[in-house]
Each structure stands twice: as C-alpha cells, then as structure tokens.
Design a protein around this motif. Structure first.
Motif, PDB file in Angstrom:
ATOM      1  N   PHE B  47       0.833  -1.201   0.000  1.00 41.45           N
ATOM      2  CA  PHE B  47       0.000   0.000   0.000  1.00 41.45           C
ATOM      3  C   PHE B  47       0.873   1.259   0.000  1.00 41.45           C
ATOM      4  CE2 PHE B  47      -1.737   3.206   2.980  1.00 41.45           C
ATOM      5  CZ  PHE B  47      -2.832   3.640   2.244  1.00 41.45           C
ATOM      6  N   THR B  48       1.852   1.299   0.916  1.00 41.31           N
ATOM      7  CA  THR B  48       2.710   2.475   1.045  1.00 41.31           C
ATOM      8  C   THR B  48       3.502   2.721  -0.242  1.00 41.31           C
ATOM      9  OG1 THR B  48       2.948   1.837   3.344  1.00 41.31           O
ATOM     10  CG2 THR B  48       4.408   3.569   2.551  1.00 41.31           C
ATOM     11  N   MET B  49       4.113   1.673  -0.752  1.00 47.71           N
ATOM     12  CA  MET B  49       4.960   1.853  -1.924  1.00 47.71           C
ATOM     13  C   MET B  49       4.145   2.179  -3.167  1.00 47.71           C
ATOM     14  SD  MET B  49       7.808   1.902  -0.698  1.00 47.71           S
ATOM     15  CE  MET B  49       8.929   2.057  -2.075  1.00 47.71           C
ATOM     16  N   MET B  50       2.924   1.628  -3.250  1.00 41.54           N
ATOM     17  CA  MET B  50       2.073   1.970  -4.383  1.00 41.54           C
ATOM     18  C   MET B  50       1.731   3.456  -4.341  1.00 41.54           C
ATOM     19  SD  MET B  50       1.667  -0.374  -6.518  1.00 41.54           S
ATOM     20  CE  MET B  50       0.280   0.101  -7.550  1.00 41.54           C
ATOM     21  N   ALA B 111      -7.402   2.253  11.808  1.00 37.86           N
ATOM     22  CA  ALA B 111      -8.115   0.978  11.806  1.00 37.86           C
ATOM     23  C   ALA B 111      -8.918   0.763  10.524  1.00 37.86           C
ATOM     24  CB  ALA B 111      -9.033   0.888  13.017  1.00 37.86           C
ATOM     25  N   LYS B 112      -9.137   1.871   9.784  1.00 31.64           N
ATOM     26  CA  LYS B 112      -9.988   1.784   8.592  1.00 31.64           C
ATOM     27  C   LYS B 112      -9.293   0.968   7.492  1.00 31.64           C
ATOM     28  CE  LYS B 112     -11.065   5.363   6.325  1.00 31.64           C
ATOM     29  NZ  LYS B 112     -10.793   6.782   6.282  1.00 31.64           N
ATOM     30  N   ALA B 113     -10.085   0.264   6.704  1.00 30.22           N
ATOM     31  CA  ALA B 113      -9.504  -0.461   5.572  1.00 30.22           C
ATOM     32  C   ALA B 113      -9.026   0.534   4.519  1.00 30.22           C
ATOM     33  CB  ALA B 113     -10.538  -1.409   4.985  1.00 30.22           C
ATOM     34  N   ARG B 114      -7.848   0.304   3.967  1.00 32.21           N
ATOM     35  CA  ARG B 114      -7.313   1.195   2.939  1.00 32.21           C
ATOM     36  C   ARG B 114      -7.325   0.468   1.594  1.00 32.21           C
ATOM     37  NH1 ARG B 114      -4.252   5.539   4.402  1.00 32.21           N
ATOM     38  NH2 ARG B 114      -4.501   6.067   6.592  1.00 32.21           N
ATOM     39  N   PRO B 115      -7.780   1.137   0.553  1.00 30.54           N
ATOM     40  CA  PRO B 115      -7.824   0.468  -0.741  1.00 30.54           C
ATOM     41  C   PRO B 115      -6.430   0.348  -1.365  1.00 30.54           C
ATOM     42  CG  PRO B 115      -8.546   2.725  -0.951  1.00 30.54           C
ATOM     43  CD  PRO B 115      -8.300   2.496   0.513  1.00 30.54           C
ATOM     44  N   VAL B 116      -6.148  -0.810  -1.947  1.00 28.67           N
ATOM     45  CA  VAL B 116      -4.896  -1.014  -2.669  1.00 28.67           C
ATOM     46  C   VAL B 116      -5.237  -1.656  -4.006  1.00 28.67           C
ATOM     47  CG1 VAL B 116      -2.563  -1.940  -2.556  1.00 28.67           C
ATOM     48  CG2 VAL B 116      -3.902  -1.737  -0.464  1.00 28.67           C
ATOM     49  N   THR B 117      -4.814  -1.017  -5.084  1.00 26.85           N
ATOM     50  CA  THR B 117      -4.948  -1.676  -6.374  1.00 26.85           C
ATOM     51  C   THR B 117      -3.552  -1.831  -6.957  1.00 26.85           C
ATOM     52  OG1 THR B 117      -6.931  -0.363  -6.600  1.00 26.85           O
ATOM     53  CG2 THR B 117      -6.285  -1.670  -8.502  1.00 26.85           C
ATOM     54  N   LEU B 118      -3.093  -3.042  -6.987  1.00 29.67           N
ATOM     55  CA  LEU B 118      -1.753  -3.279  -7.524  1.00 29.67           C
ATOM     56  C   LEU B 118      -1.775  -3.141  -9.035  1.00 29.67           C
ATOM     57  CD1 LEU B 118      -0.484  -6.278  -5.419  1.00 29.67           C
ATOM     58  CD2 LEU B 118       0.561  -4.034  -5.592  1.00 29.67           C
ATOM     59  N   PHE B 119      -2.540  -3.980  -9.654  1.00 34.89           N
ATOM     60  CA  PHE B 119      -2.778  -3.893 -11.084  1.00 34.89           C
ATOM     61  C   PHE B 119      -4.016  -4.730 -11.334  1.00 34.89           C
ATOM     62  CE2 PHE B 119       0.874  -6.605 -10.063  1.00 34.89           C
ATOM     63  CZ  PHE B 119       0.324  -7.858 -10.274  1.00 34.89           C
ATOM     64  N   SER B 206      -8.255  -6.333  -2.715  1.00 36.41           N
ATOM     65  CA  SER B 206      -8.005  -4.918  -3.019  1.00 36.41           C
ATOM     66  C   SER B 206      -8.122  -3.938  -1.862  1.00 36.41           C
ATOM     67  CB  SER B 206      -8.933  -4.408  -4.124  1.00 36.41           C
ATOM     68  OG  SER B 206      -8.900  -5.275  -5.193  1.00 36.41           O
ATOM     69  N   ALA B 207      -7.979  -4.375  -0.622  1.00 37.34           N
ATOM     70  CA  ALA B 207      -7.969  -3.430   0.493  1.00 37.34           C
ATOM     71  C   ALA B 207      -7.212  -4.055   1.647  1.00 37.34           C
ATOM     72  CB  ALA B 207      -9.394  -3.101   0.945  1.00 37.34           C
ATOM     73  N   THR B 208      -6.570  -3.208   2.436  1.00 37.01           N
ATOM     74  CA  THR B 208      -5.843  -3.771   3.577  1.00 37.01           C
ATOM     75  C   THR B 208      -6.281  -3.120   4.867  1.00 37.01           C
ATOM     76  OG1 THR B 208      -3.670  -4.140   4.537  1.00 37.01           O
ATOM     77  CG2 THR B 208      -3.906  -2.176   3.181  1.00 37.01           C
ATOM     78  N   SER B 209      -6.309  -3.901   5.944  1.00 34.13           N
ATOM     79  CA  SER B 209      -6.654  -3.394   7.260  1.00 34.13           C
ATOM     80  C   SER B 209      -5.761  -4.112   8.273  1.00 34.13           C
ATOM     81  CB  SER B 209      -8.134  -3.671   7.551  1.00 34.13           C
ATOM     82  OG  SER B 209      -8.318  -5.067   7.604  1.00 34.13           O
ATOM     83  N   PRO B 210      -5.685  -3.595   9.515  1.00 41.74           N
ATOM     84  CA  PRO B 210      -4.765  -4.218  10.486  1.00 41.74           C
ATOM     85  C   PRO B 210      -5.075  -5.681  10.777  1.00 41.74           C
ATOM     86  CG  PRO B 210      -5.394  -2.044  11.231  1.00 41.74           C
ATOM     87  CD  PRO B 210      -6.252  -2.334  10.037  1.00 41.74           C
ATOM     88  N   THR B 211      -6.308  -6.111  10.536  1.00 36.04           N
ATOM     89  CA  THR B 211      -6.625  -7.507  10.829  1.00 36.04           C
ATOM     90  C   THR B 211      -6.677  -8.356   9.562  1.00 36.04           C
ATOM     91  OG1 THR B 211      -8.943  -6.900  10.789  1.00 36.04           O
ATOM     92  CG2 THR B 211      -7.905  -7.071  12.955  1.00 36.04           C
TER      93      THR B 211
END
Lengths: 255, 287
Positions: B47-50, B111-119, B206-211
C-alpha cells in the motif's frame, strides 16, 4: 608436547549433584583411549561436556592445545570433535547417504553460497556431486554403499551404529568420541568393529576416545583407559594394569 | 470451471501461508501465530509503496524485503531467547507478537480499511468459460514457488540441513550444523512466502486493514494441520483442498453462509480419523 585432548579438573554439577568432578585426562595423538565405569558413573556426561551439550561448571578442556571450554556444539564440532550416541540418533527419515551429507554440511571444501544453490548454477551441481562422492567413499569403508538410498531407520541395528560413525567422520574430526559402539553387537560384529576402528584411526589420522562395556573390545584395542566411578577417576593408565587393579574389579563386580 | 480455478488459486495462497507455518513448526517446533500478521505488514508495505511510487514492481520487491527482514528480526528478538523454554511460553509470545504487529499497523495507518490496487488483469476467455487472469497468475506463480521450494529442500545443502534439524536438532548441531542460522533461514523463507501471499491476496480483495492477516492466517494454519503439520507437501495439499472447498461452498447458494463452518468441520473430521493430518507422521516414542 601438547596432548590431543587434555582436561583440567573438568567437572559438572546438576543442582547439588556432582555428576562428574576433577577429571584430568591426557590423551596423546592417535591413541585409542577407553573410558569405562559402572552405569551412572558419568561417562556420557563427560562426552556431553566435551561436545558442548553441557557447559562444565568447573575446569577446562583443550583439543590439540586449543581451549574449547564453553563453546557451542557446532563450534566444537568445527574445531574437530565428533561423536556418536549411546542411543543411536540418526536422522531416521532421511536416506543413508543424506545422513552422511549432513555431516559434510560445514566442511570448508564444500562451501557453496546459498544463492548459487538457489539458481542451481553449475558450481552447485559440481559441489553436490563432490559431496556425494565423498559420502560414498565414507560409506564404502563401512560397507554401506549398497544401501545408501535406504532410509536410515530401515537399517539393521549394527549397520545403524556404523552409519553413525560414518556420519561423525564426515565432519572431519581430529578426535572421535564413540559412545558404546559395540552395544548390541554379537562377538563377530564386535571383532569387525575393532578392525574398523583401528582402520579409521590410521586412515583419518584420528585420536579415538570410546566408552564401552564390552571388555573384549576394551582390552582388545585400547592403548590406555580411564575408569570413572561415581563421577570421579578411579584409576587410569595402560589397559592391562588398570584392568588388573582390584579396586576397578570391585567397582564393576562388587565385593 | 471458473469456480475450480478460483478455488485452486485461493487454495494456493493458503498453501503459501501454510508452508510458512509448517516449515517453522517442523524446524523450530513452534507455532508462529504472528505469521498471518506478516502478510498484513506485507500488504501495508505494498500500500505504502504503491502510493509513493505507483510502481507495482517496486512495491512487490519492497514487500518481499520488508517481510523477510521482519521474519528474521521477530525470530531473533522474540523467539530466540525462548529456545528451550516451555512450548506454552513460546505460543503466548507468538500471540503477543501478533497483537503487537496489528497494533503498530493500527497506530500508523488507522483501523480503517485502505484500498490497494496493484494492477488489474481482467479476464480471459477460453471458448465458453471466462477466467479471471489474476486467479490464473496466482495459481501459476504459486505452483512455481512450491516446486522451487521442494527442489530447494531436496537438493541443496541448506535444505538438507533443514530436514536434519527438524529430525533431531541436537544431533544436527553436534554434526556441525549451525542450528540458529538454519532457524533464521527458515523464518526468512516463511516470511518471504507470506509476502507473496500478501500480493496475491490483495489481487483478490483490493484493500488492507490491520486484521487482514488473521483470517487467511487461521485458514492456512488449518490447512497445515489438515495436511499434517511439519510436512511440506502436506501444507500444499491442505491449502489447495481448503481453497477448493471454500470456493465450491460459496458457489452453492444454500451452502455459502456456512462456508467457514464447513471448512473447520472438515478439519475436525480429518483430525478424528487421522490425528496427525493427511501426510503427518506418527512420532514413535522410544522405549
């Protein structure tokens, strides 16, 4: 001159129990040295100290003049002490040859960068085939070459003992510790084992320290022996004189 | 057909994670319950690097490096001092590490889910059937990794030493094998696989959260137990089996609400019939 193995007042206590105390061994190079004594006398405990499994609480020991007291098991092995076990401890679910290959793991001749291995470069294959050849040579000495692809646990007992010695030899020791190598062998196998021990002593320029209860083996091949009783040295010297000592006979057989 | 491919691809993600559990268990004789959370850290690294670079390649490489290092550090800091301690102490520590990682992620990213779209890879058509390309890629890459890992364990010095350590740690050490190094390498490999799992898992959700790591972590642990914990092929079979069951259950409307119950029910059944798992070995006690 310095001895191959020299211990100075080596001892260990477990809580209040002094399992071994004040052991002073002086073993010359290429000697076949016996360590005998009744059950519970501390023989295996002494082996465990010499291989780094236990840290001695008192005293020290040195190999070929180099003090090894308190080093880790693998470092002591690299410095040149290898052993077998009283209760056979092979890697049971690995093949016979792979057991020996593990013994070759840290030999400088067979250093191979893990990344080279990972990309399966030519260097990796050469190294692997060198290791296999070396392992086969060792197995040939013990007549195990034919069975190299069997699982270690499927070997008969006597051959498992031999494989343990082969695996220990693979680590290229100066001093080999054998913990009851003849246990469970019949007289014929014991006689063969004596020949093998002499042979590897000469072939690999070894010094051998062995624990044994089979007196025919002890008197047959040991140049010198030490008798342990209740954790202390009862007697030591040439095999013939020690075995004639009434104190030693008393310790073994009772009054 | 597409359900089967989806199931195989989800299964191979479980298998990747299960391999981490099973290898660490086989060699260090401990259950690393923080393993699932390494996936989560990997997902945040992605997520961070994207967000920083926008390049999936950079993100994936970073995630692999971060996870591998994290695995080694966790082992050195948290587990190594407990070598020789009771298994329960190690287990509690592992759970502690798991919560620590989750809390750290929550402090940094919320705590919120963060969206990640790699490709996004879209779909391909083979005649009648439409398949998701990401599922196919997952399946193929996982298969390659698993074959590579099997070869690594079978044919290299390190692999051989790993098997020896899992058979008899003390004897291996006395034969000159540096057990600490082998354990570090095992954690590194397991965590590296977790990074790959993070990549493929994010392709699916397509989303990441702490859990994020908890559920796949537990499922993969189940897979490792089904296959026989400590066994590498067992982890692969267990993972794929579990993935297939999950997707098949979800595709049947009547069963889909009970998917998780069915999965764990099967675990219980298998353990009843074969307590060591499908490929697990019985440890014979010496008399």
């Amino acid at each position: 001159m310095s001895y191959m193995l020299e211990t100075n007042n080596l001892g260990i206590s477990f809580g209040g129990l002094k399992a071994v105390q004040d052991v002073n061994l002086k073993i010359e190079k290429n000697c076949l040295y016996g360590l005998i004594g009744p059950n519970g006398a501390g023989k295996t405990t002494l082996f465990n100290m010499l291989t780094g499994v236990y840290k001695p609480t008192t005293g020290s020991f040195s190999l070929d003049g180099e003090n090894l007291t308190g080093l880790s098991q693998e470092t002591i092995n690299h410095k040149g002490i290898a052993r077998t076990f009283q209760n056979i401890r092979l890697f049971n679910n690995m093949s016979v040859i792979r057991n020996v290959l593990v013994g070759l793991h840290n030999q400088p001749d067979f250093k191979c960068n893990p990344f080279v291995s990972m990309i399966h470069a030519k260097r990796h294959y050469e190294n692997e085939s060198n290791m296999r050849n070396r392992a086969k040579e060792l197995l040939r000495i013990f007549d195990l070459e034919e069975e190299r692809n069997n699982l270690a646990c499927n070997l008969p007992y006597g051959k498992q003992r031999k494989l343990e010695i082969a695996r220990a030899l693979a680590t290229n020791p100066k001093l080999l510790l054998l913990d009851e190598p003849a246990a469970g062998m019949n007289p014929q196998e014991t006689a063969e084992l004596m020949d093998t021990i002499r042979f590897i002593r000469d072939e690999f320029d070894l010094t051998v320290l062995l624990i044994e209860h089979d007196m025919s083996l002890v008197s047959g091949i040991c140049d010198e022996i030490t008798v342990l009783n209740f954790g202390t040295v009862l007697d030591h010297g040439s095999t013939r004189s020690v075995l004639a000592n009434p104190e030693v006979i008393k310790a073994y057989l009772g009054d | 057909m597409s359900t089967i491919i989806d199931g195989l691809s989800l299964g191979s993600i479980y298998a990747l994670i299960a391999l981490g559990y099973t290898m660490v268990y086989g060699i260090a004789k401990m259950l690393n319950f923080a393993h699932g959370d390494i996936i989560m850290i990997g997902a945040y690294a992605l997520f961070t690097m994207m967000n920083l670079t926008g390049s999936p390649i950079v993100a994936i490489i970073t995630a692999i490096v971060v996870c591998t290092l994290l695995g080694i550090v966790i082992e050195k800091v948290a587990y190594k001092p407990l070598r020789g301690a009771s298994p329960l102490a190690v287990l509690i520590t592992a759970i502690g590490v798991s919560y620590l990682l989750q809390s750290v992620a929550q402090i940094i990213y919320g705590a919120k889910a963060r969206p990640v779209t790699l490709f996004s890879l879209g779909t391909v058509k083979f005649g009648e059937v439409t398949l998701s390309l990401s599922a196919l890629v997952t399946l193929i890459v996982c298969a390659v990794i698993m074959v590579g890992l099997t070869l690594f364990v079978k044919c290299t010095k390190i692999g051989r030493a790993m098997v020896a350590v899992s058979e008899d740690k003390a004897a291996a050490q006395l034969m000159g094998v540096n057990v600490n190094n082998i354990i570090s390498i095992t954690f590194a490999i397991g965590s590296c696989l977790a990074a790959f799992a993070a990549v493929f898992y994010l392709l699916q959700i397509s989303a990441t959260s702490p859990t994020l790591g908890s559920m796949p972590g537990i499922k993969a642990f189940t897979a490792a137990v089904i296959g026989g914990i400590g066994s590498i092929p067992g982890a692969m079979i267990g993972g794929i089996l579990l993935g297939l069951i999950e997707k098949l259950c979800q595709s049947v409307t009547a069963l889909s609400p009970y998917t998780t119950a069915i999965e764990f029910g099967i675990l219980i059944l298998i353990l009843l019939v074969k307590p060591t798992g499908l490929l697990g070995r019985k440890r014979r006690e010496k008399v």
